[in-house]
Design a protein around this motif. Structure first.
Motif: not given
Length: 231
Positions: A172-185
């Motif tokens: 959580r301290d290196t990758v924000d939620r929006a970036t993680l969501r884009r990767a998942a999508s």
């Protein structure tokens, strides 16, 4: 009367010439396709699609390489995320026949783990399914077709599909939620060219023989065989 006729003849001839030139100009403009600059003619577009510049890959060979890695080829996934690339040494099997890889930034300081395993994820099982595989209760939030899950310093997007779950996990301290969501999508099945880049290349064509095993029976290894001998 004749003088008047002669005096009108020149203007009439000039008018006829002007109309002829105007008519010719209109014809040239009509020859162009709508939207062309100044009625200029353009070559007709070739309806044949451009060939794929990537070399073709033998599908049977890809399947053999996937079997050697012990991953089901239909479970191998990739994602598209600017600034990240797959770390080749991270690619491998997960569980029985799942798939695992890690996407990293150029310096390797930021990582996103991609994992695919058979199973499912529901509102009932989500809180008790660990994010990191080691335990700990999980906070779950439905986000579209996926679950956003948080446990300790980790968070992930987990998307149940047909009999398996695709997970993108990061700190959580290196990758924000929006970036993680884009990767998942963006996660999707790997195409043949991507499989060719991910799967191991040098696979044995026959089982490796061990020189320390007895030729018959199922006795203990023969430790008297010199080191490096092949039998």
């Amino acid at each position: 009367m004749h003088g008047m006729t002669r005096s009108l003849r020149a203007p009439l001839l000039l008018l006829a010439l002007t109309l002829a030139l105007a008519s010719a100009g209109c014809g040239t403009e009509r020859a162009g396709a709508p939207g062309d600059d100044g009625g200029k003619l353009h070559a007709t577009a070739d309806p044949t699609p451009a060939p794929d510049p990537r070399p073709s890959v033998d599908r049977s060979q890809l399947e053999a390489r996937a079997r050697y890695m012990q991953s089901a080829i239909e479970l191998i996934r990739v994602t598209d995320l600017p600034g990240f690339a797959v770390a080749p040494q991270s690619v491998g099997v997960l569980g029985d026949d799942g798939f695992h890889s890690v996407y990293v930034t150029p310096r390797g300081t930021t990582q996103i783990e991609l994992a695919v395993e058979r199973g499912t994820l529901t509102a009932n099982t989500c809180p008790d399914t660990p994010v990191d595989g080691t335990g700990g209760r999980v906070a779950c939030e439905k986000d579209g077709a996926a679950w956003y899950r948080v446990s300790g310093q980790l968070h992930e997007y987990a998307r149940p599909e047909d009999g398996h779950v695709v997970r993108l996990t990061a700190r959580r301290d290196t990758v924000d939620r929006a970036t993680l969501r884009r990767a998942a999508s963006a996660a999707r099945p790997a195409d043949d060219a991507e499989l060719d880049a991910l799967l191991p290349r040098n696979i044995p064509t026959a089982p490796v023989e061990r020189g320390d095993l007895p030729p018959v029976g199922d006795g203990a290894p023969n430790n008297s065989v010199p080191e490096g001998a092949s039998g």
